[in-house]
Design an enzyme around this catalytic site. Structure first.
Site, short mmCIF file in Angstrom:
data_model
loop_
_atom_site.label_atom_id
_atom_site.label_comp_id
_atom_site.label_asym_id
_atom_site.label_seq_id
_atom_site.Cartn_x
_atom_site.Cartn_y
_atom_site.Cartn_z
N GLU A 212 0.80 -1.22 0.00
CA GLU A 212 0.00 0.00 0.00
C GLU A 212 0.84 1.28 0.00
O GLU A 212 0.44 2.31 0.57
CB GLU A 212 -0.98 0.01 1.18
CG GLU A 212 -1.91 -1.19 1.17
CD GLU A 212 -2.88 -1.22 2.35
OE1 GLU A 212 -3.03 -0.20 3.03
OE2 GLU A 212 -3.48 -2.29 2.57
N CYS B 53 -3.13 10.52 13.70
CA CYS B 53 -4.21 11.39 13.25
C CYS B 53 -4.74 10.89 11.91
O CYS B 53 -3.99 10.33 11.10
CB CYS B 53 -3.72 12.83 13.10
SG CYS B 53 -3.07 13.54 14.62
N TRP C 50 -15.71 6.04 9.09
CA TRP C 50 -14.49 6.85 9.21
C TRP C 50 -14.50 8.06 8.28
O TRP C 50 -13.47 8.65 7.99
CB TRP C 50 -13.26 5.99 8.97
CG TRP C 50 -13.00 5.06 10.13
CD1 TRP C 50 -13.70 5.00 11.30
CD2 TRP C 50 -11.97 4.09 10.22
NE1 TRP C 50 -13.17 4.03 12.12
CE2 TRP C 50 -12.12 3.45 11.49
CE3 TRP C 50 -10.94 3.66 9.37
CZ2 TRP C 50 -11.26 2.43 11.92
CZ3 TRP C 50 -10.10 2.65 9.81
CH2 TRP C 50 -10.25 2.04 11.05
N ASP D 185 -11.44 -4.80 4.47
CA ASP D 185 -11.33 -4.44 5.88
C ASP D 185 -12.62 -3.80 6.39
O ASP D 185 -13.14 -2.86 5.79
CB ASP D 185 -10.17 -3.46 6.09
CG ASP D 185 -8.82 -4.11 5.90
OD1 ASP D 185 -8.75 -5.34 6.01
OD2 ASP D 185 -7.84 -3.39 5.65
N GLU E 59 -17.71 -0.22 15.75
CA GLU E 59 -17.69 1.19 16.13
C GLU E 59 -19.02 1.90 15.82
O GLU E 59 -19.42 2.82 16.53
CB GLU E 59 -16.55 1.87 15.38
CG GLU E 59 -16.38 3.34 15.63
CD GLU E 59 -15.25 3.88 14.79
OE1 GLU E 59 -15.47 4.84 14.05
OE2 GLU E 59 -14.14 3.31 14.86
N CYS F 113 -10.12 -4.35 13.96
CA CYS F 113 -9.11 -4.06 14.98
C CYS F 113 -9.71 -3.26 16.13
O CYS F 113 -10.61 -2.46 15.94
CB CYS F 113 -7.93 -3.28 14.39
SG CYS F 113 -8.35 -1.74 13.57
N GLU G 237 -7.73 -8.10 16.15
CA GLU G 237 -6.75 -7.68 17.15
C GLU G 237 -6.95 -8.48 18.43
O GLU G 237 -8.04 -8.54 18.95
CB GLU G 237 -6.92 -6.18 17.46
CG GLU G 237 -5.91 -5.65 18.48
CD GLU G 237 -6.27 -5.95 19.92
OE1 GLU G 237 -5.35 -6.19 20.72
OE2 GLU G 237 -7.46 -5.99 20.25
N HIS H 186 1.02 -1.37 17.35
CA HIS H 186 0.94 -0.02 17.87
C HIS H 186 2.00 0.25 18.93
O HIS H 186 2.05 1.33 19.52
CB HIS H 186 -0.45 0.25 18.44
CG HIS H 186 -1.52 0.22 17.39
ND1 HIS H 186 -2.19 -0.95 17.06
CD2 HIS H 186 -2.01 1.17 16.57
CE1 HIS H 186 -3.05 -0.69 16.09
NE2 HIS H 186 -2.96 0.58 15.78
N CYS I 62 -2.76 -5.53 13.01
CA CYS I 62 -3.18 -4.41 12.18
C CYS I 62 -2.11 -4.16 11.13
O CYS I 62 -1.10 -4.87 11.09
CB CYS I 62 -3.42 -3.16 13.06
SG CYS I 62 -4.58 -1.97 12.34
#
Length: 763
Positions: free
Chosen positions: A492, A524, A569, A607, A613, A651, A673, A702, A734
């Site tokens: 990517e 961010c 998102w 994905d 969420e 994730c 995750e 992370h 991830c």
């Protein structure tokens, strides 16, 4: 006279100044004093941005996460980070990311540790560090962070309203690391909250905002009792408490909230407008009513006239008891639309970022206090912008609407059941037991970012840019082959962001230049702005994937972002149901899936990191959301032949309670995750026999820490207690975009070695 206040302001800076300062410090390129100085400059600027408010928040600034700040204020540090002899901020970063900036200096006693578990903040794309509890947890107050920021604000003549996370929500958000009941810790916690409020009173603070967003969920009775107990205990403090709720409705909790001995209650009117009248009726006549009248989570201009139509009678009734605010902290929107010089001019006129939302708040305050004539110009401009949006031919596409109306259940159905597909796929792919793969992205190096910037500036032409990206793709393929991974990805390199990249190629989206919001820590994202009906003019990923496949004989995954994640998102249009926009996205991404299959790609990952969420905060509303969300994924994925293996990735989502819906997605392989939770997320499979294949993440990307082979083996063996070994994959949790190659190579080497060890043990 109605007052104005704010629940919180974005802390990253209009140009992501905090992000770059943090990452520089972690790399040893800046001192701790320089980092703290930059933070102070940002706080000063943000208070200036809020200068017109009657009360401005203090304590909303964080170096990483406000929940982690609360853990340190309360002295709730995990055992593994106690005894650290450096600066407390370095210890704070150890909990957040597993390592301080100077890990080598402290290697003798305080080197790398397991980072704190991270999960989503209610139904947002913000991540918080989960508090850890046990039966032995003790608390010790350290109010210095809040008191220091209060002193800064006072020195700048800010009329300060400290902001703290409430005790019940803090416990609600945490996890007991043993079999204890975390709610029993409330008795130990409340005296510290009382001490903290007394310390603020000593500094002359009148109002404290105490956030209890857990109240918009369906709280069990014992937790509602805990709310009553907590605020009865805190009733004797010398400050006035504004109990803040947001992200949803109070529902059955409303009457309990209205009876609490607090000086005021904040209600999220964007989500709970129908509860305003009832709250006012139930609250005692001496209580402040704070109404969140400006959307703190989306970027569209408020309809000021429509808001005033229902607000003016309330203002006349409440008078001085009325406070006006955004619905929630402005943490979830970009800082300032004024920074945008390249944004589509027509769409720009429809938007409001954090600074502009506070301007809207001032207009509403002036209108209710002094009459609409006092702000006639602002109201006229607002009305014209809204009318322009509603009449724009760019917003509505009849062909797209017609395609959504023609959606049938057959679009979301695979030709055969999983067992039949799996046999065909295994025969074609010929993968070993415990196949290894990654989630999609590889490090976005300085060279990649530089090439992307040069291309945007016109310093590289299209052919030159493609050549540079192909060089990076070739590097990713070489590294994966050298490591011995079984299913490869192209890395990517050409993608700026997993959502923005696709939005840039879909009709119905526009993009900001500085519309950044914090996802976690220094990470961010710049959400695309979904303003109109969505369609795909041309293929988006096929050329890159086909090129990567030409470099290897191993299977190459096509990498896509799913419709639900793109929706959740993005900053989504508010003039039609979210489900309709999601179906439009599903049809567009479906076209890409089918084009990848035609190009010979036999493994396609779609994905859906943000599926959970988007769940409503009240479980009674889940079914409707999950129906259209899962259907949207199935429409996207299930037009392929049985031989094509569909993967999806999720994730940092607690999905135990929606595992049946995840199974209904019918992906051949799901990667999730689990590394930070030590495989706790696999508890869902104790009572639910997941039918398809699964890759529990074994490498916490992370954190800069490199997992050992033995640790990975241990995690997979723990997973094999719940999932049959023949259906287990081995992968990171991830994408690797944010890591460095020098971290990625040894980590993946250990991961591949662990898979080989497991294969030997299985013989």
């Amino acid at each position: 006279m109605a007052l104005t206040h704010n629940l919180g302001f974005p802390r990253i800076g209009a140009k992501r100044e905090l992000k770059f300062a943090l990452e520089g410090y972690w790399k040893g390129q800046g001192s701790l004093d320089e980092l703290k100085s930059l933070a102070a400059e940002l706080r000063q600027l943000h208070w200036q941005n809020q200068g017109a408010l009657d009360l401005a928040p203090v304590g909303d600034f964080s170096f990483y996460d406000q929940v982690l700040d609360t853990s340190f204020t309360l002295g709730n540090l995990p055992e593994r980070v106690r005894g650290f002899h450096g600066d407390q901020l370095d210890n704070y970063f150890r909990v957040a990311r597993g390592r301080s900036a100077r890990a080598a200096e402290h290697a003798d006693c305080c080197g790398g540790v397991a980072a704190g578990e991270m999960t989503k903040w209610f139904d947002t794309n913000y991540h918080y560090i989960v508090p850890e509890f046990s039966a032995d947890t003790e608390f010790a107050l350290d109010p210095s962070r809040l008191l220091d920021q209060l002193a800064e604000a006072r020195a700048q003549n800010v009329n300060a309203k400290p902001v703290i996370l409430g005790p019940v929500t803090y416990l609600w958000l945490g996890k007991a690391k043993d079999d204890s009941d975390k709610l029993t810790l409330l008795d130990r916690l409340l005296p510290l909250y009382s001490q903290l409020l007394d310390a603020l009173a000593e500094q002359g603070v009148e109002w404290v905002q105490i956030d209890e967003p857990a109240l918009v969920t369906e709280l069990p009775g014992v937790w509602l009792q805990a709310i009553d107990k907590a605020y009865s205990f805190l009733a004797g403090t010398r400050v006035k408490l504004l109990l803040a709720t947001y992200f949803g409705t109070l529902g059955e909790n409303l009457q309990s909230v209205a009876k609490l001995p607090v000086a005021g209650v904040h209600l999220d009117v964007i989500n709970a407008k129908h509860e305003v009248g009832q709250l006012i009726e139930l609250l005692p006549e001496d209580r402040v009513v704070s109404l969140g009248v400006i959307n703190g989570r989306n970027i569209w201009k408020t309809d000021l006239d429509a808001t005033l139509d229902w607000l003016e009678p309330i203002a006349a009734q409440l008078r001085d008891r009325l406070w006006l605010a955004p619905s929630c902290s402005l943490l979830h929107v970009p800082v300032d639309l004024g920074s945008e010089e390249k944004l589509d001019a027509e769409v720009r006129n429809w938007l409001a970022f954090a600074v502009q939302k506070l301007d809207e708040l001032q207009t509403l305050q002036a209108a209710v206090n002094n009459g609409r004539d006092s702000v006639a110009k602002a109201l006229a401009e607002n009305k014209a912008a809204l009318q322009s949006r509603s009449e724009s031919t760019r917003v509505n596409n009849p062909l797209v609407k017609e395609a959504v109306e023609k959606i049938t259940t057959e679009l979301g159905q695979r030709k055969s059941a999983y067992a039949e597909r799996a046999a065909l796929q295994h025969g074609n792919l010929k993968l070993p037991r415990y196949p290894t793969t990654t989630i999609g992205s590889f490090p976005q190096t300085r060279e990649i970012r530089a090439a992307r910037l040069q291309f945007r500036k016109g310093e590289l032409n299209q052919a030159e840019y493609v050549e540079k990206m192909q060089e990076e793709i070739a590097r990713s393929v070489r590294e994966q082959e050298a490591l011995g991974l079984d299913v490869l990805v192209h890395g990517e390199a050409e993608r700026n962001d997993m959502v923005e990249y696709f939005g840039e190629q879909l009709d119905g989206y526009v993009f900001s230049q500085f519309g950044w919001v914090q996802s976690y820590g220094s990470r961010c994202v710049k959400p695309p702005i979904l303003f109109g009906d969505i369609s795909r003019p041309k293929a988006m990923t096929v050329k890159w994937t086909r090129y990567a496949q030409s470099l290897t004989d191993k299977p190459m995954k096509g990498m896509l972002t799913g419709p639900v994640t793109i929706l959740n998102w993005s900053f989504v249009r508010d003039d039609q149901p979210r489900s309709v926009s999601c179906y439009q996205l599903a049809l567009a991404i479906r076209e890409e899936v089918l084009d990848l299959e035609k190009a010979g790609v036999s493994v396609i990952q779609i994905d859906e990191a943000a599926l959970r969420e988007g769940l409503p905060l009240r479980q009674s509303q889940w079914k409707e959301y999950l129906n259209w969300a899962v259907e949207s994924f199935r429409i996207t994925a299930n037009g392929v032949s049985d031989a094509t293996q569909i993967h999806t990735h999720m994730c940092y989502s607690e999905f135990n309670d929606i595992i049946e819906s995840i199974a209904d997605m019918d992906a051949d392989v799901i990667t999730i995750e689990t590394s930070r939770s030590d495989m706790e997320l696999l508890d869902a499979f104790d009572n639910f026999k997941y039918p398809n294949e699964i890759g529990p993440g074994v490498y916490d990307i992370h954190s800069p820490n490199i997992p050992s082979e033995a640790h990975i083996v241990q995690l997979i063996l723990k997973a094999a207690e719940r999932i049959p070994a023949e259906r287990l994959w081995v992968n990171p949790d991830c994408g690797l975009k944010t890591r460095q190659w020098e971290e990625v190579i040894p980590a993946l080497k250990n991961m591949v070695a662990a898979a080989h060890t497991l294969r030997v043990q299985a013989k």
